[in-house]
Write a protein that holds these residues in place. Structure first.
Motif, short mmCIF file in Angstrom:
data_model
loop_
_atom_site.label_atom_id
_atom_site.label_comp_id
_atom_site.label_asym_id
_atom_site.label_seq_id
_atom_site.Cartn_x
_atom_site.Cartn_y
_atom_site.Cartn_z
N GLN A 296 40.32 29.82 33.57
CA GLN A 296 39.14 30.19 34.34
C GLN A 296 37.89 30.31 33.46
O GLN A 296 36.77 30.36 33.98
CB GLN A 296 39.36 31.49 35.12
N ALA A 297 38.08 30.37 32.16
CA ALA A 297 36.94 30.49 31.25
C ALA A 297 36.28 29.14 30.99
O ALA A 297 35.17 29.08 30.44
CB ALA A 297 37.38 31.11 29.93
N GLU B 178 39.20 37.16 38.08
CA GLU B 178 39.74 36.78 39.37
C GLU B 178 39.90 35.26 39.48
O GLU B 178 39.08 34.49 38.99
CB GLU B 178 38.84 37.27 40.51
N ARG B 179 40.98 34.86 40.12
CA ARG B 179 41.15 33.46 40.50
C ARG B 179 41.97 33.43 41.78
O ARG B 179 42.61 34.42 42.15
CB ARG B 179 41.84 32.66 39.40
N ALA C 212 41.23 27.91 42.52
CA ALA C 212 39.80 28.10 42.76
C ALA C 212 39.34 29.32 42.01
O ALA C 212 40.07 30.31 41.90
CB ALA C 212 39.52 28.26 44.25
N MET C 213 38.12 29.26 41.46
CA MET C 213 37.67 30.33 40.58
C MET C 213 36.53 31.17 41.12
O MET C 213 36.29 32.26 40.64
CB MET C 213 37.23 29.74 39.24
N ALA D 277 46.43 33.14 47.73
CA ALA D 277 46.59 34.39 46.98
C ALA D 277 45.47 34.50 45.96
O ALA D 277 45.02 33.48 45.42
CB ALA D 277 47.94 34.44 46.27
N HIS D 278 45.00 35.71 45.74
CA HIS D 278 44.07 35.93 44.64
C HIS D 278 44.36 37.27 44.01
O HIS D 278 44.97 38.15 44.62
CB HIS D 278 42.61 35.82 45.11
N ASN D 279 43.95 37.40 42.76
CA ASN D 279 44.29 38.60 42.00
C ASN D 279 43.13 39.59 41.94
O ASN D 279 41.96 39.21 42.08
CB ASN D 279 44.72 38.24 40.58
N HIS D 280 43.47 40.85 41.75
CA HIS D 280 42.51 41.92 41.48
C HIS D 280 42.83 42.46 40.08
O HIS D 280 43.74 43.27 39.92
CB HIS D 280 42.62 43.03 42.52
#
Length: 225
Positions: free
Chosen positions: A24-25, A123-124, A142-143, A172-175
């Motif tokens: 993601q960077a 997050e992603r 997706a970012m 799904a996405h992360n926190h």
């Protein structure tokens, strides 16, 4: 002692950017540039990456290009063609293995998803495109969660689903903060995605929030109501 080539510092900075920030960077062009390090030594690979991205539109497009299409680029060598072929084979192998998994099985999904976000500090989102049996056809990362980017992503999601022949999706996405609690933006984006997908005959099976080992289904828990 051999003379250090002029791009060594840039290569190491890009490697460090990837090591510390993950995929993601990096932009897609940077990711492709990083990949080219393995097949193109001691040369600035940025111009190659930019030309490939311009020709094929995206990183996925580059990796899906045929050997004949790649040979139209004089700057690419046989090692690069082989590298892309290996990546394609590994990707297809992973997808074939995951087709045995039923993404309608909540117990499986809630065990599987945390492994896909482990170690990510930003997050992603992951999108899983499924057939009518709940088997995986393809997946996408997706970012961005910015409003305009989400709108663009939704259009891309529909196009990807049509191309793959998908009938349903799991998202799904992360926190990274460690709290699997949906924000107002999460709820709004999920409701909009569900509505837009339905217009094209696509079902949003579930949207999970992942934090550490915790995986919370938003639709099943009625969080959109």
């Amino acid at each position: 002692m051999g003379k250090e080539y002029p791009h060594a510092g840039h290569r190491e900075r890009l490697r460090e950017k990837f090591r510390t920030g993950g995929e993601q960077a990096l932009t897609e062009t940077e990711f492709l540039e990083l990949m080219l390090f393995f097949s193109v030594p001691r040369v600035d690979t940025r111009p190659m990456a930019e030309k490939l991205m311009e020709a094929f539109g995206s990183l996925d497009g580059v990796l899906a290009a045929t050997t004949e299409e790649l040979r139209g680029f004089a700057s690419l060598n046989g090692s690069t063609e082989a590298l892309f072929e290996v990546i394609r084979c590994l990707t297809e192998r992973t997808v074939r293995r995951m087709r045995d998994f039923d993404f309608r099985d909540e117990e499986f999904v809630r065990e599987y998803l945390p492994t896909q976000f482990a170690g990510y500090k930003k997050e992603r989102a992951l999108l899983f495109y499924l057939d009518s049996d709940g088997s995986l056809l393809c997946r996408q990362t997706a970012m961005s969660s910015e409003e305009n980017a989400v709108q663009l992503t939704l259009r891309a999601v529909v196009e990807t689903a049509k191309k793959a022949g998908a009938s349903a999706l799991v998202v799904a996405h992360n926190h990274p903060n460690g709290r699997a609690v949906p924000s107002g933006a999460d709820l709004a984006a999920t409701a909009k995605m569900k509505e837009e997908l339905a217009k094209d005959g696509l079902l949003l099976l579930e949207h999970y929030i992942v934090a550490g080992d915790t995986c919370v289904p938003m639709l099943k828990n009625g969080l959109l109501l």
